[in-house]
Enzyme design. Sequence first.
Site, short mmCIF file in Angstrom:
data_model
loop_
_atom_site.label_atom_id
_atom_site.label_comp_id
_atom_site.label_asym_id
_atom_site.label_seq_id
_atom_site.Cartn_x
_atom_site.Cartn_y
_atom_site.Cartn_z
N LYS A 18 -36.36 -20.40 -33.94
CA LYS A 18 -36.18 -20.51 -35.40
C LYS A 18 -37.14 -21.54 -36.02
O LYS A 18 -37.59 -21.35 -37.14
CB LYS A 18 -34.72 -20.78 -35.77
N ARG A 93 -25.05 -26.97 -39.33
CA ARG A 93 -24.73 -26.58 -37.96
C ARG A 93 -23.25 -26.31 -37.78
O ARG A 93 -22.85 -25.66 -36.84
CB ARG A 93 -25.14 -27.71 -37.02
N ARG A 127 -39.55 -26.19 -22.12
CA ARG A 127 -39.96 -26.65 -23.45
C ARG A 127 -40.55 -28.05 -23.43
O ARG A 127 -40.07 -28.92 -22.72
CB ARG A 127 -38.73 -26.62 -24.37
N ARG A 160 -37.70 -33.26 -24.10
CA ARG A 160 -36.70 -33.99 -24.87
C ARG A 160 -35.50 -34.33 -24.01
O ARG A 160 -35.12 -33.57 -23.14
CB ARG A 160 -36.26 -33.12 -26.05
N ARG A 171 -25.16 -28.12 -25.60
CA ARG A 171 -25.60 -27.61 -26.91
C ARG A 171 -25.19 -26.16 -27.10
O ARG A 171 -24.82 -25.74 -28.21
CB ARG A 171 -27.11 -27.78 -27.07
#
Length: 215
Positions: A18, A93, A127, A160, A171
């Site tokens: 996104k 969220r 990532r 991260r 998450r």
Amino acid sequence: MNDKNYKIIMLGPPASGKGTQAEFLSEKLKIPNISVGQLLRDEVDKKGERAAEIEEQMNSGGLVSNAIVNELVKNKLSQDEIKQGFIFDGFPRIRIQAKYLDTLTDISHVLHVEVSDQEVENRLSGRRTCSECGDVYHLKFNPPKQEDVCDKCGGKLETREDDTPAGIKKRLKIYHQETEEVVEFYEKKGVLIKINGEQPIEDVKKEIFSKLDLE
Ligand code: AMP
């Protein structure tokens, strides 16, 4: 061209793409892409009063408190740069944030980028995020030109803290428990648009642009 006032929200699990798609839209519509995760990381970097609290909440893979996030969003919405419209990535969220946002402005489109949990896990494990500008890469799907170096600003690329296996699981759990309520909230308002996030980046872009009548 942007003659409409686009007020867009990007919804989807972590690594649904996104953020990447928000950048495409931002360029096309010439409106700012506001990543609330990045606003929070900026607060941490500024080492202000709430930096330690924000950092701890983010690193645990949980959500940062509503009071902090809502205030950052309210400040952002009062700035001139968003007068022509905006894209929110990572906000709201949870339902309570959606209700709060509703008191500040009307949203024109909510794009729900759908991706399965298995695909999220595959994507997140590779990532890398720029420690300077927040740009996101993937070792396999979207590698930087030079290893560990950001194409945009030359900053160092890092994994991260919340992209660890435990952080990823947490998450996803939060996403399913809470963010799906936000999807329902906007579905009821009639502004929700579903996007298949399990396609190559360019095809996701095409689907979004076509559903927004942008080409
Ligand atoms: P992101 O860059 O969007 O993946 O966000 C990174 C982290 O920032 C999340 O895991 C949360 O800890 C925090 N965060 C981002 N957006 C929100 C939000 N709307 N509400 C609460 N916490 C948030």
